[in-house]
Write a protein that holds these residues in place. Structure first.
Motif, short mmCIF file in Angstrom:
data_model
loop_
_atom_site.label_atom_id
_atom_site.label_comp_id
_atom_site.label_asym_id
_atom_site.label_seq_id
_atom_site.Cartn_x
_atom_site.Cartn_y
_atom_site.Cartn_z
N HIS A 37 45.17 35.79 40.44
CA HIS A 37 44.66 37.23 40.31
C HIS A 37 44.18 37.83 38.96
N PHE A 38 44.47 37.19 37.89
CA PHE A 38 44.18 38.00 36.73
C PHE A 38 42.68 37.97 36.41
N ASN A 39 42.20 38.96 35.58
CA ASN A 39 41.04 38.81 34.86
C ASN A 39 41.09 38.41 33.53
N ASN A 41 40.99 39.85 30.77
CA ASN A 41 41.90 40.82 30.04
C ASN A 41 43.53 40.70 30.04
N HIS A 45 42.89 41.79 38.43
CA HIS A 45 41.76 42.32 38.56
C HIS A 45 41.69 43.41 39.44
N GLY A 46 40.90 44.40 39.09
CA GLY A 46 41.16 45.53 39.88
C GLY A 46 40.44 45.63 41.16
N GLY A 47 39.78 44.56 41.47
CA GLY A 47 39.29 44.43 43.00
C GLY A 47 40.73 43.98 43.78
N TYR A 80 42.88 53.96 38.62
CA TYR A 80 43.82 52.73 37.82
C TYR A 80 44.47 53.76 37.04
#
Length: 132
Positions: A37-39, A41, A45-47, A80
């Motif tokens: 699930h990580f982006n 950064n 991820h915000g999605g 967020y």
């Protein structure tokens, strides 16, 4: 009550879990995993959070709709507040107002008891399309 949540392929693929639903409220959760699930950064991820909120809000509204009616997202304002890390992310949604054709729903997302995101959305209410 009609099935909702993990009964949808998208919810299963993302890992969304139904906690409870009824009387215009819904709680769902997801176990955030770094490799899934990580982006880039280093946070989820915000999605992922948005999808959890959107699905939970739909679940809250669906718990109030009569047979033959369904809903669809018209728009969501999503805030967020802090980055989401590994661990359980929980969303609690409540229908604030339900008219004949549009409903307004509030959602709050928590991780380790901390508010990480909030959302408010409008959803259309309409007759279920005929089966193909």
């Amino acid at each position: 009550m009609r099935p909702f949540g993990q009964d949808f392929q998208f919810a299963r693929a993302l890992g969304l879990q139904m906690v409870e639903r009824g009387d215009g409220r819904c709680t769902m959760a997801i176990d955030i995993e770094r490799e899934r699930h990580f982006n880039p950064n280093g946070v989820a991820h915000g999605g992922v959070a948005y999808s959890l909120a959107d699905t939970t809000m739909g679940g809250a509204l669906m718990s109030l709709l009569e047979d033959g009616l369904v809903c669809a997202t018209l728009e969501i304002k999503f805030n967020y507040h802090v980055g989401v890390r590994e661990g359980r992310l929980t969303c609690e949604a409540t229908v604030l107002h339900q008219g004949k054709r549009i409903a307004n729903i509030d959602a709050r997302l928590y991780q380790d008891g901390r508010l990480v995101s909030s959302a408010n959305g409008n959803f259309a209410i309409f007759a279920a399309p005929a089966a193909r």
